[in-house]
Design a protein around this motif. Structure first.
Motif, PDB file in Angstrom:
ATOM      1  N   SER A 226       0.859  -1.375  -0.101  1.00  5.15           N
ATOM      2  CA  SER A 226       0.014   0.018   0.032  1.00  5.15           C
ATOM      3  C   SER A 226       0.823   1.220   0.068  1.00  5.15           C
ATOM      4  O   SER A 226       2.173   0.907   0.335  1.00  5.15           O
ATOM      5  CB  SER A 226      -0.818   0.187   1.458  1.00  5.15           C
ATOM      6  OG  SER A 226      -1.795   1.107   1.175  1.00  5.15           O
ATOM      7  N   GLY A 227       0.423   2.515  -0.389  1.00  4.08           N
ATOM      8  CA  GLY A 227       1.001   3.595  -0.306  1.00  4.08           C
ATOM      9  C   GLY A 227       1.795   3.650  -1.792  1.00  4.08           C
ATOM     10  O   GLY A 227       1.489   3.184  -2.746  1.00  4.08           O
ATOM     11  N   ALA A 228       2.721   4.545  -1.935  1.00  4.83           N
ATOM     12  CA  ALA A 228       3.260   5.086  -3.120  1.00  4.83           C
ATOM     13  C   ALA A 228       4.745   5.663  -3.017  1.00  4.83           C
ATOM     14  O   ALA A 228       4.943   6.188  -2.056  1.00  4.83           O
ATOM     15  CB  ALA A 228       2.442   6.240  -3.901  1.00  4.83           C
ATOM     16  N   GLN A 229       5.641   5.046  -4.015  1.00  5.78           N
ATOM     17  CA  GLN A 229       7.003   5.660  -4.094  1.00  5.78           C
ATOM     18  C   GLN A 229       6.908   7.187  -4.152  1.00  5.78           C
ATOM     19  O   GLN A 229       6.360   7.718  -4.935  1.00  5.78           O
ATOM     20  CB  GLN A 229       7.532   4.754  -5.102  1.00  5.78           C
ATOM     21  CG  GLN A 229       9.202   5.523  -5.199  1.00  5.78           C
ATOM     22  CD  GLN A 229       9.843   5.121  -6.253  1.00  5.78           C
ATOM     23  OE1 GLN A 229       9.175   4.950  -7.382  1.00  5.78           O
ATOM     24  NE2 GLN A 229      11.034   4.677  -6.284  1.00  5.78           N
ATOM     25  N   ALA A 230       7.813   7.861  -3.108  1.00  2.00           N
ATOM     26  CA  ALA A 230       7.934   9.365  -3.554  1.00  2.00           C
ATOM     27  C   ALA A 230       8.724   9.397  -4.504  1.00  2.00           C
ATOM     28  O   ALA A 230       9.934   8.929  -4.714  1.00  2.00           O
ATOM     29  CB  ALA A 230       8.688   9.763  -2.119  1.00  2.00           C
ATOM     30  N   ASP A 231       8.399  10.541  -5.591  1.00  2.00           N
ATOM     31  CA  ASP A 231       9.151  10.753  -6.833  1.00  2.00           C
ATOM     32  C   ASP A 231       9.407  12.225  -6.537  1.00  2.00           C
ATOM     33  O   ASP A 231       8.490  12.981  -6.875  1.00  2.00           O
ATOM     34  CB  ASP A 231       8.382  10.226  -7.995  1.00  2.00           C
ATOM     35  CG  ASP A 231       9.115  10.658  -9.176  1.00  2.00           C
ATOM     36  OD1 ASP A 231      10.262  11.250  -9.346  1.00  2.00           O
ATOM     37  OD2 ASP A 231       8.419  10.654 -10.440  1.00  2.00           O
TER      38      ASP A 231
END
Length: 67
Positions: free
Chosen positions: A28-33
């Motif tokens: 869950s969540g998302a990679q910080a870009d």
């Protein structure tokens, strides 16, 4: 190339989602870009604990930290 300017709210949301990504083993969540962003005035320490955020798996390609 101009660097992306992110608001503090955008940065904090990205860090929160990234922490959720790490806490859930990428379920869950998302990679910080943060590629091509300007961070000259942002402090990556946790405000209250003085602890650095976990930078694992974040994308900082082309980011600037100093003017």
């Amino acid at each position: 190339m101009d660097k992306r300017q992110l608001s503090m709210d955008e940065i904090q949301r990205a860090l929160k989602e990234h922490q959720r990504l790490l806490d859930t083993n990428h379920q869950s969540g998302a990679q910080a870009d943060f590629s091509n962003c300007d961070f000259h005035s942002f402090d990556f320490c946790h405000e209250k604990r003085g602890k650095l955020h976990d930078f694992r798996s974040m994308n900082f390609r082309g980011a600037d930290y100093v003017r």
